[in-house]
Design an enzyme around this catalytic site. Structure first.
Site, PDB file in Angstrom:
ATOM      1  N   GLY A  15     -24.640  -2.015 -15.532  1.00 43.02           N
ATOM      2  CA  GLY A  15     -25.504  -1.491 -14.605  1.00 43.02           C
ATOM      3  C   GLY A  15     -26.915  -1.684 -14.887  1.00 43.02           C
ATOM      4  O   GLY A  15     -26.985  -2.004 -16.098  1.00 43.02           O
ATOM      5  N   GLY A  20     -33.884   0.879 -17.755  1.00 46.94           N
ATOM      6  CA  GLY A  20     -33.203   0.037 -18.825  1.00 46.94           C
ATOM      7  C   GLY A  20     -31.866  -0.317 -18.103  1.00 46.94           C
ATOM      8  O   GLY A  20     -31.788  -0.441 -16.784  1.00 46.94           O
ATOM      9  N   LEU A  79     -17.006   3.903 -22.649  1.00 44.55           N
ATOM     10  CA  LEU A  79     -16.773   3.148 -21.581  1.00 44.55           C
ATOM     11  C   LEU A  79     -15.876   3.391 -20.508  1.00 44.55           C
ATOM     12  O   LEU A  79     -14.756   3.649 -20.927  1.00 44.55           O
ATOM     13  CB  LEU A  79     -16.289   1.638 -22.340  1.00 44.55           C
ATOM     14  N   CYS A  80     -16.346   3.336 -19.299  1.00 47.14           N
ATOM     15  CA  CYS A  80     -15.365   3.545 -18.145  1.00 47.14           C
ATOM     16  C   CYS A  80     -15.285   2.415 -17.380  1.00 47.14           C
ATOM     17  O   CYS A  80     -15.813   1.356 -17.712  1.00 47.14           O
ATOM     18  CB  CYS A  80     -15.952   4.854 -17.427  1.00 47.14           C
ATOM     19  N   ASP A 127     -29.193  15.574 -11.906  1.00 48.49           N
ATOM     20  CA  ASP A 127     -29.057  14.236 -11.370  1.00 48.49           C
ATOM     21  C   ASP A 127     -27.802  13.993 -10.852  1.00 48.49           C
ATOM     22  O   ASP A 127     -27.381  12.728 -11.324  1.00 48.49           O
ATOM     23  CB  ASP A 127     -29.705  13.195 -12.172  1.00 48.49           C
ATOM     24  N   PRO A 130     -23.183  10.144  -6.857  1.00 50.57           N
ATOM     25  CA  PRO A 130     -21.863   9.397  -6.993  1.00 50.57           C
ATOM     26  C   PRO A 130     -22.228   8.371  -7.929  1.00 50.57           C
ATOM     27  O   PRO A 130     -21.343   8.082  -8.928  1.00 50.57           O
ATOM     28  CB  PRO A 130     -21.981   8.734  -5.561  1.00 50.57           C
TER      29      PRO A 130
END
Length: 341
Positions: A15, A20, A79-80, A127, A130
């Site tokens: 992502g 960042g 980690l997902c 924040d 989704p």
């Protein structure tokens, strides 16, 4: 700089945000997601990071470690598989999530207890959206968990659940009306050349508003509860949730209507949201038990669950609904399936 940072796979990007990127990496021989942010965008103290490293809940992303080199700060995170918005990308999109998901009520309950935990730990997220809901699947058991992520705007709150705020933070389409109003008032003050800066107070109830929007988005298959992109801000400020009536489950719809209320005092708390969903899950378990027993239920029993607002199209992990259970099993006694249907 540690070996883990040197082994960071910058070509395997998960992502990218304003400040960042997130890539795959390793931490203590374990695959992790590594968030890399330029130091100029990092607060000077690490108190917030220490607080986040202390969070330990199944439905909150785990921060394992943080460190810096000369230019960047690195965060080693659980980690997902994907973030929630990728579930609703169009078919054929290369980034669409096509893996398993928990039943709808279970998914909402997981997020509810996750936010309740965050608030009980004396924090406000600020924040919720989704993109900040991550989907994690146990590689051994296969069960799926939803987790709140990205605590970059998180702040501690006092015993009354409020915190000081000198400006608007968060993602506009998912902000509560009191936060949007603060932004527009700030813009008006600047246009009128006002130079006084006042510190205002925010509350954790703004998180509950945003959580209600995420719940609605999930149950509406990726549609925002307050309409199309160009309508959202206006509809939030006018308290017009134009899509919520399209949610099939009466119970879920009633719950969500109590979350994004315009008046902060009228919103239920994150604890009340979790308790409501816990009761709904209990009713759902009773409904499946009713529809899978050896005799057909009576019309009175079915009517009771309908009056409770239960959705007979709800499914469990195997994709079976109560109606499937009714139709797929031969029962003893009188066959009143057609009447039930």
């Amino acid at each position: 700089m540690s070996d883990e940072v040197r082994n960071l796979d910058l070509d395997n990007k998960l992502g990218e945000g304003r400040y960042g990127i997130v890539c795959k990496g390793m931490w203590r021989e374990k695959p992790v997601a590594v968030k890399r942010i330029q130091l100029i965008h990092i607060a000077s103290n690490t108190q917030g990071e220490e607080t986040l490293q202390g969070l330990d809940h199944l439905n909150v992303i785990k921060l394992f470690h943080a460190e810096s080199d000369a230019n960047f700060r690195y965060y080693y995170l659980e980690l997902c598989n994907a973030s929630l918005e990728k579930l609703f990308l169009k078919e054929g999109h290369k980034n669409k999530y096509r893996g398993p998901m928990p039943p709808s009520l279970t998914a909402l309950y997981q997020l509810a207890v996750g936010l309740e935990y965050i608030h009980k730990m004396g924090l406000v997220h600020r924040d919720l959206k989704p993109e900040n809901v991550l989907i994690w699947q146990d590689p051994r058991k296969g069960n799926v968990l939803l987790k709140w992520a990205d605590f970059g705007l998180c702040k501690p709150v006092n015993e009354r659940g409020s915190y000081s705020m000198s400006g608007v933070r968060g993602t506009f389409d998912w902000l509560a009306p009191e936060i949007l109003n603060l932004f527009f008032n700030e813009e008006l003050s600047q246009s009128e050349s006002e130079t006084t800066s006042t510190v205002k107070r925010g509350t954790i109830q703004s998180d509950v508003f945003s959580e209600g929007l995420v719940f609605g988005y999930f149950l509406l298959d990726g549609r925002h509860p307050f309409g199309l992109r160009h309508q959202i801000h206006t509809h939030i400020l006018e308290n017009k949730p134009v899509n919520l009536d399209k949610i099939q489950s009466k119970c879920a719809r009633e719950l969500i209507l109590r979350m994004p209320r315009e008046n902060i005092a009228d919103r239920i708390t994150s604890t009340e949201v979790a308790e409501f969903l816990k009761q709904m899950k209990s009713h759902e378990t009773q409904l499946f038990a009713l529809c899978s027993r050896d005799t057909y239920p009576s019309l009175e029993e079915v009517t009771h669950f309908l009056q409770e607002g239960m959705d007979f199209n709800c499914t469990i992990e195997e994709g079976m609904s109560p109606l499937h259970y009714l139709a797929n099993k031969k029962r003893n006694g009188q066959n009143n399936l057609l009447e039930i249907l």
